[in-house]
Design a protein around this motif. Structure first.
Motif, PDB file in Angstrom:
ATOM      1  N   VAL A 101      18.362  32.049 -32.089  1.00 32.82           N
ATOM      2  CA  VAL A 101      19.478  30.682 -33.213  1.00 32.82           C
ATOM      3  C   VAL A 101      19.341  31.612 -33.620  1.00 32.82           C
ATOM      4  CG1 VAL A 101      18.664  29.022 -33.478  1.00 32.82           C
ATOM      5  CG2 VAL A 101      17.415  29.502 -31.318  1.00 32.82           C
ATOM      6  N   CYS A 102      18.515  32.160 -34.151  1.00 35.93           N
ATOM      7  CA  CYS A 102      19.392  33.197 -35.530  1.00 35.93           C
ATOM      8  C   CYS A 102      20.803  34.170 -34.890  1.00 35.93           C
ATOM      9  CB  CYS A 102      18.385  34.416 -36.215  1.00 35.93           C
ATOM     10  SG  CYS A 102      17.063  33.015 -36.693  1.00 35.93           S
ATOM     11  N   TRP A 103      20.442  34.713 -33.721  1.00 36.38           N
ATOM     12  CA  TRP A 103      21.500  35.033 -33.278  1.00 36.38           C
ATOM     13  C   TRP A 103      22.619  34.285 -33.366  1.00 36.38           C
ATOM     14  CZ3 TRP A 103      24.481  39.592 -33.611  1.00 36.38           C
ATOM     15  CH2 TRP A 103      25.829  39.431 -33.121  1.00 36.38           C
ATOM     16  N   GLN A 104      22.784  33.044 -33.070  1.00 33.64           N
ATOM     17  CA  GLN A 104      23.440  32.247 -32.631  1.00 33.64           C
ATOM     18  C   GLN A 104      24.410  31.564 -33.217  1.00 33.64           C
ATOM     19  OE1 GLN A 104      24.985  31.172 -30.155  1.00 33.64           O
ATOM     20  NE2 GLN A 104      26.016  28.719 -30.661  1.00 33.64           N
ATOM     21  N   ARG A 118       0.038  35.559 -26.306  1.00 38.85           N
ATOM     22  CA  ARG A 118       0.051  36.538 -27.067  1.00 38.85           C
ATOM     23  C   ARG A 118       1.914  36.403 -25.838  1.00 38.85           C
ATOM     24  NH1 ARG A 118      -2.868  42.217 -26.839  1.00 38.85           N
ATOM     25  NH2 ARG A 118      -4.102  41.783 -28.246  1.00 38.85           N
ATOM     26  N   LEU A 119       2.258  36.515 -24.462  1.00 42.55           N
ATOM     27  CA  LEU A 119       2.640  35.744 -24.557  1.00 42.55           C
ATOM     28  C   LEU A 119       3.806  34.037 -25.158  1.00 42.55           C
ATOM     29  CD1 LEU A 119       5.688  36.395 -21.912  1.00 42.55           C
ATOM     30  CD2 LEU A 119       3.856  34.566 -20.514  1.00 42.55           C
ATOM     31  N   LEU A 120       3.119  33.340 -25.161  1.00 45.02           N
ATOM     32  CA  LEU A 120       3.742  32.432 -25.904  1.00 45.02           C
ATOM     33  C   LEU A 120       4.304  32.970 -27.003  1.00 45.02           C
ATOM     34  CD1 LEU A 120       0.847  30.261 -25.418  1.00 45.02           C
ATOM     35  CD2 LEU A 120       2.822  30.393 -24.161  1.00 45.02           C
ATOM     36  N   VAL A 121       3.538  33.613 -27.573  1.00 44.29           N
ATOM     37  CA  VAL A 121       3.969  34.278 -29.392  1.00 44.29           C
ATOM     38  C   VAL A 121       5.049  35.065 -29.120  1.00 44.29           C
ATOM     39  CG1 VAL A 121       3.481  36.049 -31.118  1.00 44.29           C
ATOM     40  CG2 VAL A 121       1.670  34.489 -30.564  1.00 44.29           C
ATOM     41  N   MET A 122       4.927  35.704 -28.089  1.00 41.73           N
ATOM     42  CA  MET A 122       6.427  36.874 -27.930  1.00 41.73           C
ATOM     43  C   MET A 122       8.107  35.762 -27.278  1.00 41.73           C
ATOM     44  SD  MET A 122       5.419  40.309 -26.713  1.00 41.73           S
ATOM     45  CE  MET A 122       4.940  39.733 -24.752  1.00 41.73           C
ATOM     46  N   LEU A 123       7.299  34.770 -26.595  1.00 48.01           N
ATOM     47  CA  LEU A 123       8.365  33.866 -26.389  1.00 48.01           C
ATOM     48  C   LEU A 123       8.965  32.906 -27.510  1.00 48.01           C
ATOM     49  CD1 LEU A 123       6.318  31.723 -22.944  1.00 48.01           C
ATOM     50  CD2 LEU A 123       9.168  33.173 -22.939  1.00 48.01           C
ATOM     51  N   VAL A 124       8.028  32.554 -28.720  1.00 48.90           N
ATOM     52  CA  VAL A 124       8.298  32.039 -29.753  1.00 48.90           C
ATOM     53  C   VAL A 124       9.535  32.805 -30.983  1.00 48.90           C
ATOM     54  CG1 VAL A 124       7.722  30.916 -32.259  1.00 48.90           C
ATOM     55  CG2 VAL A 124       6.476  30.260 -29.579  1.00 48.90           C
ATOM     56  N   ALA A 125       9.149  34.297 -30.904  1.00 51.07           N
ATOM     57  CA  ALA A 125       9.873  35.325 -31.199  1.00 51.07           C
ATOM     58  C   ALA A 125      11.029  35.288 -30.799  1.00 51.07           C
ATOM     59  CB  ALA A 125       8.981  36.210 -31.439  1.00 51.07           C
ATOM     60  N   GLN A 133      32.296  34.772 -36.651  1.00 44.09           N
ATOM     61  CA  GLN A 133      33.751  33.593 -36.034  1.00 44.09           C
ATOM     62  C   GLN A 133      33.683  33.402 -34.485  1.00 44.09           C
ATOM     63  OE1 GLN A 133      35.067  31.329 -37.968  1.00 44.09           O
ATOM     64  NE2 GLN A 133      33.176  32.269 -39.825  1.00 44.09           N
ATOM     65  N   THR A 134      32.651  33.687 -33.296  1.00 40.62           N
ATOM     66  CA  THR A 134      32.276  33.588 -32.292  1.00 40.62           C
ATOM     67  C   THR A 134      31.332  34.092 -32.093  1.00 40.62           C
ATOM     68  OG1 THR A 134      32.772  36.516 -32.401  1.00 40.62           O
ATOM     69  CG2 THR A 134      34.308  35.880 -32.193  1.00 40.62           C
ATOM     70  N   PRO A 135      30.748  32.958 -31.275  1.00 37.01           N
ATOM     71  CA  PRO A 135      29.518  32.523 -31.170  1.00 37.01           C
ATOM     72  C   PRO A 135      29.482  32.694 -29.962  1.00 37.01           C
ATOM     73  CG  PRO A 135      31.147  30.577 -30.932  1.00 37.01           C
ATOM     74  CD  PRO A 135      31.861  31.557 -31.586  1.00 37.01           C
ATOM     75  N   SER A 136      28.311  33.062 -29.618  1.00 37.82           N
ATOM     76  CA  SER A 136      27.725  33.462 -28.740  1.00 37.82           C
ATOM     77  C   SER A 136      27.411  32.959 -27.214  1.00 37.82           C
ATOM     78  CB  SER A 136      25.667  34.587 -28.619  1.00 37.82           C
ATOM     79  OG  SER A 136      25.383  34.680 -27.505  1.00 37.82           O
ATOM     80  N   ALA A 137      28.637  33.277 -26.190  1.00 42.22           N
ATOM     81  CA  ALA A 137      28.021  32.371 -25.253  1.00 42.22           C
ATOM     82  C   ALA A 137      26.619  32.363 -24.412  1.00 42.22           C
ATOM     83  CB  ALA A 137      28.683  32.785 -23.932  1.00 42.22           C
ATOM     84  N   GLU A 162      22.803  29.952 -26.694  1.00 35.50           N
ATOM     85  CA  GLU A 162      22.435  28.923 -26.939  1.00 35.50           C
ATOM     86  C   GLU A 162      21.353  28.285 -25.275  1.00 35.50           C
ATOM     87  OE1 GLU A 162      23.839  24.069 -26.554  1.00 35.50           O
ATOM     88  OE2 GLU A 162      25.308  25.790 -27.196  1.00 35.50           O
ATOM     89  N   GLU A 163      21.780  28.758 -24.003  1.00 35.81           N
ATOM     90  CA  GLU A 163      21.405  28.550 -22.661  1.00 35.81           C
ATOM     91  C   GLU A 163      19.485  29.649 -22.631  1.00 35.81           C
ATOM     92  OE1 GLU A 163      22.869  30.148 -19.305  1.00 35.81           O
ATOM     93  OE2 GLU A 163      23.633  27.909 -19.094  1.00 35.81           O
ATOM     94  N   ILE A 164      19.871  31.007 -23.469  1.00 32.30           N
ATOM     95  CA  ILE A 164      18.493  31.869 -23.218  1.00 32.30           C
ATOM     96  C   ILE A 164      17.356  30.802 -24.141  1.00 32.30           C
ATOM     97  CG2 ILE A 164      17.368  33.544 -24.283  1.00 32.30           C
ATOM     98  CD1 ILE A 164      20.446  35.258 -23.497  1.00 32.30           C
ATOM     99  N   ALA A 165      17.994  30.559 -25.360  1.00 32.19           N
ATOM    100  CA  ALA A 165      16.784  29.847 -25.996  1.00 32.19           C
ATOM    101  C   ALA A 165      16.205  28.629 -24.842  1.00 32.19           C
ATOM    102  CB  ALA A 165      17.378  29.095 -27.324  1.00 32.19           C
ATOM    103  N   ARG A 166      17.016  27.741 -24.693  1.00 30.36           N
ATOM    104  CA  ARG A 166      16.875  26.247 -23.794  1.00 30.36           C
ATOM    105  C   ARG A 166      15.857  27.314 -23.015  1.00 30.36           C
ATOM    106  NH1 ARG A 166      21.350  24.835 -20.963  1.00 30.36           N
ATOM    107  NH2 ARG A 166      22.534  25.051 -22.579  1.00 30.36           N
ATOM    108  N   PHE A 167      16.341  28.380 -22.381  1.00 27.54           N
ATOM    109  CA  PHE A 167      15.241  28.625 -20.613  1.00 27.54           C
ATOM    110  C   PHE A 167      13.665  29.220 -21.458  1.00 27.54           C
ATOM    111  CE2 PHE A 167      19.184  28.963 -18.020  1.00 27.54           C
ATOM    112  CZ  PHE A 167      19.063  28.018 -17.988  1.00 27.54           C
ATOM    113  N   LEU A 168      13.801  29.561 -22.632  1.00 29.13           N
ATOM    114  CA  LEU A 168      12.798  30.228 -23.286  1.00 29.13           C
ATOM    115  C   LEU A 168      11.946  29.249 -24.025  1.00 29.13           C
ATOM    116  CD1 LEU A 168      14.151  32.877 -25.661  1.00 29.13           C
ATOM    117  CD2 LEU A 168      12.722  33.142 -23.448  1.00 29.13           C
TER     118      LEU A 168
END
Length: 158
Positions: free
Chosen positions: A27-30, A14-21, A38-42, A45-51
């Protein structure tokens, strides 16, 4: 013990499924913030990398538990059942040794290196020890799963 393993398997999956979600949402938000507003989230990208780091490392423990890791068993499958079981036990002992020595001890040392000088991520200013914590956690899970594989026959689990 078997019910503990089943509960741990369920919680980890379940944790792995939540991490994928969470990665998909991030990434969708990015993409939306970059191309729609037109204002990229700062931070996304870093959150997605850590996840992704946590997903890959914890996923390796789950893959080990379920037997989904890549393996060359062509030769081993041709061996008699007793010899095959001994080789499997040797593999579990090697996994136990690796997970304790490299992932748990090495991961704790890596966390200590990140805590002492205060190594922080560039965008979110998160202490990198939190990211590195995936190593000892996953190593502990793999060690537990290796011990379970050594002492609980597969027939009992099913």
């Amino acid at each position: 013990m078997i019910s503990l393993l089943a509960g741990l398997d369920k919680a980890l999956s379940r944790l792995l499924v939540m991490l994928v979600a969470a990665i998909v949402i991030c990434v969708c938000w990015q993409v939306l913030s970059r191309y729609v507003t037109q204002t990229p989230s700062a931070y996304s990208e870093e959150i997605a990398r850590f996840l992704l780091i946590w997903l890959g490392i914890l996923g390796s423990a789950y893959a080990y538990r379920t037997g989904a890791h890549l393996g060359l068993d062509l030769l081993v499958n041709q061996l008699p059942k007793l010899l095959r079981r001994r080789i499997e036990m040797l593999v579990h002992i090697l996994v136990l040794t690796f997970s304790l020595a490299v992932m748990v001890v090495g991961g704790i040392c890596l966390m200590a290196l990140a805590i002492d000088p205060g190594q922080y991520s560039s965008a979110m200013e998160v202490n990198m020890a939190w990211v590195y914590a995936a190593l000892p956690i996953s190593g502990s899970l793999m060690a537990f799963y290796a011990l379970a594989a050594l002492f609980i026959p597969v027939e009992e689990e099913q």
